[in-house]
Design an enzyme around this catalytic site. Sequence first.
Site, PDB file in Angstrom:
ATOM      1  N   TYR A  49       0.838  -1.198   0.000  1.00  0.00           N
ATOM      2  CA  TYR A  49       0.000   0.000   0.000  1.00  0.00           C
ATOM      3  C   TYR A  49       0.877   1.253   0.000  1.00  0.00           C
ATOM      4  O   TYR A  49       0.648   2.188  -0.777  1.00  0.00           O
ATOM      5  CB  TYR A  49      -0.924  -0.006   1.223  1.00  0.00           C
ATOM      6  CG  TYR A  49      -1.795   1.215   1.326  1.00  0.00           C
ATOM      7  CD1 TYR A  49      -2.932   1.349   0.540  1.00  0.00           C
ATOM      8  CD2 TYR A  49      -1.480   2.247   2.194  1.00  0.00           C
ATOM      9  CE1 TYR A  49      -3.737   2.476   0.631  1.00  0.00           C
ATOM     10  CE2 TYR A  49      -2.274   3.376   2.298  1.00  0.00           C
ATOM     11  CZ  TYR A  49      -3.404   3.483   1.507  1.00  0.00           C
ATOM     12  OH  TYR A  49      -4.189   4.605   1.598  1.00  0.00           O
ATOM     13  N   LYS A  53       1.089   4.224  -2.867  1.00  0.00           N
ATOM     14  CA  LYS A  53       0.820   5.638  -2.588  1.00  0.00           C
ATOM     15  C   LYS A  53       2.056   6.505  -2.831  1.00  0.00           C
ATOM     16  O   LYS A  53       1.936   7.663  -3.246  1.00  0.00           O
ATOM     17  CB  LYS A  53       0.277   5.814  -1.170  1.00  0.00           C
ATOM     18  CG  LYS A  53      -1.129   5.241  -1.001  1.00  0.00           C
ATOM     19  CD  LYS A  53      -2.124   5.862  -1.987  1.00  0.00           C
ATOM     20  CE  LYS A  53      -3.546   5.445  -1.707  1.00  0.00           C
ATOM     21  NZ  LYS A  53      -4.520   6.192  -2.519  1.00  0.00           N
TER      22      LYS A  53
END
Length: 145
Positions: A49, A53
């Site tokens: 994740y 990002k």
Amino acid sequence: YDYIMDINLKGLFFCCQVIGKEMIRQGKGKIINISSNVSEVIQTGRVVYAASKAGVSHLTRGLALEWAKHNINVNAVGPGPTITELNRKYFEENPADLQERIDSIPMARVGKPPDMIGAAIFLASDASDYVTGQTLLVDGGSTLW
């Protein structure tokens, strides 16, 4: 890995590409992507994740550089831990994880979706006409550590 990258990075790229072409045709525009505070810091168990990002923030900078000549601003909002309808049940079932996140935030609370409104309004307004390629972190200070 593919699922997270497809949603957070690949999907965002293709959306920017479609919208960017229209904004180039119009000769102006503002794109606001959604990144995360973990684009700047790493949290245990969230490496994919975080990488996705970080990619969003870097893609934001790259598109800002390429499209500045077309009067297009490309920026991102980087929320810190935020309770949303999508993750509310998880945090209710995992109160220790929620408390750990709260303990990592100098403002001693997680965010709420309305906390992001001011950043988005600023980036969409004329007040940010000279701001491009930035990820505006709205994280209660969680990246200060």
